[in-house]
Design an enzyme around this catalytic site. Structure first.
Site, PDB file in Angstrom:
ATOM      1  N   ARG A 155       0.816  -1.220   0.000  1.00  0.00           N
ATOM      2  CA  ARG A 155       0.000   0.000   0.000  1.00  0.00           C
ATOM      3  C   ARG A 155       0.849   1.271   0.000  1.00  0.00           C
ATOM      4  O   ARG A 155       0.423   2.327  -0.471  1.00  0.00           O
ATOM      5  CB  ARG A 155      -1.006  -0.033   1.155  1.00  0.00           C
ATOM      6  CG  ARG A 155      -2.078  -1.098   0.957  1.00  0.00           C
ATOM      7  CD  ARG A 155      -3.076  -1.136   2.093  1.00  0.00           C
ATOM      8  NE  ARG A 155      -2.510  -1.664   3.308  1.00  0.00           N
ATOM      9  CZ  ARG A 155      -2.479  -2.960   3.644  1.00  0.00           C
ATOM     10  NH1 ARG A 155      -3.006  -3.850   2.825  1.00  0.00           N
ATOM     11  NH2 ARG A 155      -1.941  -3.350   4.769  1.00  0.00           N
ATOM     12  N   GLU A 166       4.332 -10.995  15.142  1.00  0.00           N
ATOM     13  CA  GLU A 166       3.769 -11.561  16.368  1.00  0.00           C
ATOM     14  C   GLU A 166       4.193 -13.036  16.501  1.00  0.00           C
ATOM     15  O   GLU A 166       4.600 -13.491  17.562  1.00  0.00           O
ATOM     16  CB  GLU A 166       2.245 -11.458  16.292  1.00  0.00           C
ATOM     17  CG  GLU A 166       1.586 -11.488  17.638  1.00  0.00           C
ATOM     18  CD  GLU A 166       0.081 -11.303  17.501  1.00  0.00           C
ATOM     19  OE1 GLU A 166      -0.377 -10.901  16.422  1.00  0.00           O
ATOM     20  OE2 GLU A 166      -0.611 -11.603  18.481  1.00  0.00           O
TER      21      GLU A 166
END
Ligand code: AMP
Length: 187
Positions: free
Chosen positions: A67, A104
């Site tokens: 993006r 994560e």
């Protein structure tokens, strides 16, 4: 320095859609496709960024996959400077420099072409190229930090990182090695 009016901020903020539980439960995904398809919001944002960065005397804008490519390429064209993609591993065809960063769970890796900012990252004056890093959103800041390290590794200088949105409660900019500008910071 140009500032965003409260009206402009509202136009941009209202154009970004929240998608709860995407890509996994508990994550609220900030969907910027609705900003891109709203010409008033997209123009308001790009006008603001072009005004802000006009005086920075940038040599390049580096956008983060994927993006960051959209905002970065439009801004580079507006400012008349080059655009450089920072890509996910395995996408760039020429010799690359890579940087791993932790997610994560596990690791990811971003790459940049070794000559993305010219030989040794220097412009014709011999000074390190001045680069603005851009992405849609800063969360933990891990992706952006890896991208900034790449800019440094190829000899250029990350003068600032810019995000359309920042999840400020995650403190991502604390460990970032350059100034951070977020159009909209969410507490
Ligand atoms: P981070 O490395 O944690 O700062 O994550 C930033 C990267 O993940 C950016 O490329 C974002 O596009 C994406 N990202 C992380 N969290 C979100 C979110 N809540 N909504 C949209 N994109 C996100």
């Amino acid at each position: 320095m140009c500032t965003l009016t409260p009206e402009e901020r509202t136009v941009i903020l209202n154009s970004i859609r929240d998608i709860p539980d995407f890509p996994k439960p508990g994550i609220v995904f900030k969907d910027i496709t609705t900003l891109l398809s709203d010409p008033k919001a997209f123009k308001t944002l790009m006008d603001h960024l072009a005004e802000r960065y006009l005086g920075y005397e940038l040599d390049y804008i580096a956008g983060i996959d994927a993006r960051g490519f959209i905002f970065g390429a439009v801004l580079a064209d507006r400012l008349g400077v080059g655009f450089v993609p920072v890509r996910k591993k395995g996408k760039l065809p020429y010799t690359t420099v890579a940087e791993k960063y932790s997610l994560e769970y596990g690791f990811d890796e971003v790459e940049i072409h070794i000559d993305a900012f010219g030989e040794n990252g220097c412009c014709t004056t011999g000074e390190p190229a001045k680069v603005l890093l851009i992405d849609d959103l800063m969360a933990t800041g891990g992706t952006a930090k890896a991208a900034a390290n790449l800019i440094d590794k190829v000899g250029a200088q990350c003068v600032e990182a810019c995000f359309i949105m920042e999840l400020a409660f995650l403190n991502g900019k604390k460990a970032f090695p350059a100034p951070v500008y977020s159009v909209i910071a969410l507490d």
